[in-house]
Scaffold this active site. Structure first.
Site, PDB file in Angstrom:
ATOM      1  CB  THR A  11      -0.930   0.019   1.225  1.00  0.00           C
ATOM      2  OG1 THR A  11      -0.144   0.130   2.425  1.00  0.00           O
ATOM      3  CG2 THR A  11      -1.790  -1.232   1.286  1.00  0.00           C
ATOM      4  CB  ALA A  13       2.738   1.149  -4.134  1.00  0.00           C
ATOM      5  CG  ASN A  14       1.439   7.444  -4.767  1.00  0.00           C
ATOM      6  OD1 ASN A  14       0.967   7.036  -3.714  1.00  0.00           O
ATOM      7  ND2 ASN A  14       1.762   8.714  -4.950  1.00  0.00           N
ATOM      8  CB  SER A  15       5.497   8.854  -3.841  1.00  0.00           C
ATOM      9  OG  SER A  15       4.770   8.930  -2.623  1.00  0.00           O
ATOM     10  N   GLY A  16       7.925   7.507  -2.733  1.00  0.00           N
ATOM     11  CA  GLY A  16       8.725   7.230  -1.556  1.00  0.00           C
ATOM     12  C   GLY A  16       9.142   5.776  -1.406  1.00  0.00           C
ATOM     13  CE1 TYR A 172       3.058   8.811  10.522  1.00  0.00           C
ATOM     14  CE2 TYR A 172       4.790   9.168  12.134  1.00  0.00           C
ATOM     15  CZ  TYR A 172       4.349   8.616  10.950  1.00  0.00           C
ATOM     16  OH  TYR A 172       5.212   7.848  10.200  1.00  0.00           O
TER      17      TYR A 172
END
Length: 291
Positions: A11, A13-16, A172
């Site tokens: 999850t 997974a689009n960056s970093g 957080y």
């Protein structure tokens, strides 16, 4: 079973780190299911991973981890396509420093706790039968080295939604403390099933400064200095990949690992079995029945 035969969900997974881990796992030949919230960014990341890895066995499933309905839909989409699940990596998280007050989700849960803990619990629960069928299989959760700054942090059962007090930092780290406890508890519950559960303590990883453009200039300067000492996402992703694939940790469960693949200690409260069980039961109560 070879890595080329394995199916892995990651999850965020689009960056970093999530994107870097997707590239590394796809590069090893695994089927990688990238779960992302944003369609445009997710599709761009998917193309990057396919191009860099040369592996066409990568795909995108959209999920908003703040939404229980979206998690259920994403899991149903995955189960309709895939006969097995070998590794589930819970990388997605939210930490918006510009947030000043609690934001409630449609499910009535404070958004940081929902994204970083409650819906991770839900996704795991929904995929557990498939993980057991595919055993030996692995679940990887993600916490933060920042918890070292909060050695006495415990679960605030009377403040899940920021009713009494709220700061984005506390919300957080509270959610990340919950993830560590969830890891330890779930590992015990899954003894003998062939499903292992381990947690990564993510260190100081460089964040693209464009993602911090909403911050005041003085805070941006602090982040720029911090970046100079930071790990790259690619380096941190190596620990994800090691926990996901290395034969040496196939039977290791209930572990907490740093960026050097070394086991580290959580704070004392994280090991309290009574609190773990209360957190489990309270989290279940925050999950709505499916319509």
């Amino acid at each position: 079973m070879t890595i080329q035969e394995k199916t892995i969900i990651i999850t965020g997974a689009n960056s970093g780190i999530g994107k870097a881990a997707s590239m590394q796992l796809a590069g090893l030949g695994a089927t990688v299911v990238m779960m992302c919230r944003n369609k445009e960014r997710g599709e761009a990341a998917l193309q990057d991973v396919r191009s860099a890895s040369g592996n066409p066995k990568t795909e995108l499933i959209l999920v908003d981890m703040a939404s229980q309905a979206s998690v259920r839909n994403a899991v149903n989409e995955f189960l309709a396509k895939h006969a097995r699940l070998d590794v589930l990596i819970h990388n997605a998280a939210t930490f918006d420093l510009s947030q000043k007050k609690p934001v409630m989700t449609a499910d009535g849960v404070e958004s940081i706790f929902a994204t970083n803990h409650v819906n991770i619990f839900l996704m795991t629960e929904l995929l557990l039968d498939k993980l057991k069928e595919s055993a030996p299989s692995r679940i990887i959760t993600v916490s933060s080295k920042g918890l070292l700054m909060h050695p006495f942090l415990n679960i605030a059962f009377d403040n899940f939604n920021g009713e009494k007090k709220f700061s984005v930092q506390h919300a957080y780290y509270h959610s990340k403390q919950a993830q560590v406890m969830f890891t330890f508890d779930l590992a015990e519950r899954l003894q003998g099933t062939g499903v292992t559960v381990n947690c990564v303590r993510v260190g100081n990883v460089a964040i693209p400064l464009e993602r911090l453009s909403h911050l005041p200039s003085w805070m941006l300067k602090l982040y720029e200095k911090k970046q100079q000492l930071a790990l790259t996402p690619e380096k941190m992703a190596e620990t994800y990949v090691w926990l996901a694939t290395d034969p040496s940790v196939e039977k290791v469960t209930g572990g907490y690992f740093d960026e050097n693949n070394q086991q580290v200690k959580a704070n004392k409260n994280a090991y309290d079995r009574e609190t773990q069980e209360r957190l489990w039961n309270t989290t279940k109560a925050l999950i709505r029945e499916e319509n």
